[in-house]
Design an enzyme around this catalytic site. Structure first.
Site, PDB file in Angstrom:
ATOM      1  N   GLU A  28       0.812  -1.220   0.000  1.00  0.00           N
ATOM      2  CA  GLU A  28       0.000   0.000   0.000  1.00  0.00           C
ATOM      3  C   GLU A  28       0.845   1.269   0.000  1.00  0.00           C
ATOM      4  OE1 GLU A  28      -2.929   0.156   3.110  1.00  0.00           O
ATOM      5  OE2 GLU A  28      -3.917  -1.678   2.417  1.00  0.00           O
TER       6      GLU A  28
ATOM      7  N   GLU B 157      -8.208   3.240  -4.642  1.00  0.00           N
ATOM      8  CA  GLU B 157      -9.309   3.046  -3.687  1.00  0.00           C
ATOM      9  C   GLU B 157      -9.870   4.393  -3.207  1.00  0.00           C
ATOM     10  OE1 GLU B 157      -8.655   0.156  -0.580  1.00  0.00           O
ATOM     11  OE2 GLU B 157     -10.414   0.815   0.548  1.00  0.00           O
TER      12      GLU B 157
END
Ligand code: KIV
Length: 301
Positions: A120, A187
């Site tokens: 991430e 996202e």
């Protein structure tokens, strides 16, 4: 939808993006969910660290360990044939340095059999991604809302809503692409920002709450099937309501055991009448002997 499918490879994903063929990614965390993803025809299966919440009951993704991700990944591997399997790097398994990142990625690949890993954020993760890619492991990036660092982002919030936020997002995505990430998850990003950033990227992007311009979409298995309860993020579309169906099914079982309706004769096994008679005779004899004398526990002739 099931049957013989060619394995999904990295070149195949690039081809799909070039052809405008949507890439479908879904998460899975065990053998049955992997079988469902396989049979439903998903292109990519992510063993996501969302397992922390949807499978293991932790409050956030920060709590899941590498050992837990490995155990879940091994089960998923046993259920998959064609989809590309990606293992999510849990928090703490890569941030501290390139060596740690490569070792963790290698562990995921060797012990679960995943073909790629995902980590991430931008920033220092760009260097970690570069190191993992250089070690020969395909790596997926993830920008926008990055749940492992949600506290630093001020919570589970849409990202890239300001011009400055969108610039940072674009720069992170470009940097991840430049170090060799083969795809990037977007996202919780406003659709217009995601669409503009996607234009500047060559690698496939996989959106979750990022509109329709990304090359593919991903949803969490338990969310899309309605296994998770409570409030869902806006980007979740529920395609089934399995939690209710499961509570209903188990509830009927509970009732039937309590009422004596289950099990019925059809759920049991037969024995030959002669075998049953012989067994009953044995028991009768044994009862007779034991009521005559407490010491008479000799084997019957
Ligand atoms: O862990 C996960 O499930 C994810 C997806 C939501 C992309 O990162």
């Amino acid at each position: 939808m099931s049957g013989e499918r060619a394995p999904v490879t990295l070149p195949r994903l690039a081809e799909m993006k070039a052809a405008g063929e949507p890439i479908v990614m879904v998460t899975a965390y065990d053998y049955p969910s992997a079988r469902v993803a396989e049979e439903a025809g998903a292109d990519i299966v992510l063993v996501g660290d969302t397992a922390a919440m949807v499978v293991l009951g932790y409050p956030g993704t920060e709590q899941v360990s590498m050992d837990e991700m490995v155990m879940l990944g091994r089960a998923v591997r046993r259920g998959l044939d064609a989809p590309l399997m990606i293992g999510d790097m849990p928090m703490g398994s890569y941030e501290a340095g390139n060596e740690l990142a490569v070792r963790s990625a290698q562990r995921l690949v060797k012990e679960t059999g995943c073909q790629a890993v995902k980590l991430e954020a931008g920033g220092t993760s760009v260097e970690r991604a570069r190191a993992i890619v250089r070690s020969g492991i395909p790596t997926m990036g993830h920008v926008g809302l990055t749940p492992q660092t949600a506290n630093a982002l001020g919570g589970y919030k849409t990202q890239g809503k300001t011009a400055q936020g969108a610039i940072e997002l674009l720069e992170d995505a470009l940097a991840l692409q430049s170090v060799g990430c083969f795809a990037i998850v977007f996202e919780a990003i406003p659709a217009a920002i995601a669409a503009a950033v996607v234009e500047k990227l060559e690698v496939p992007t996989i959106g979750i709450g990022a509109g329709a311009a990304t090359a593919g979409q991903v949803l969490v298995y338990h969310d899309l099937l309605g296994i998770t309860t409570g409030r869902s993020p806006r980007f979740v579309k529920r395609y089934a309501e399995l939690h209710e169906a499961m509570v209903g099914g188990v509830g009927r079982y509970v009732e039937e055991v309590r009422s004596g309706a289950f099990p019925g004769p059809e759920h049991g096994y037969e024995v030959e009448p002669e075998e049953l008679s012989e067994f009953r005779l044995y028991m009768e004899q044994k009862d007779g002997i034991s009521s005559q004398a407490s010491w008479a526990w000799e084997p019957l002739p």
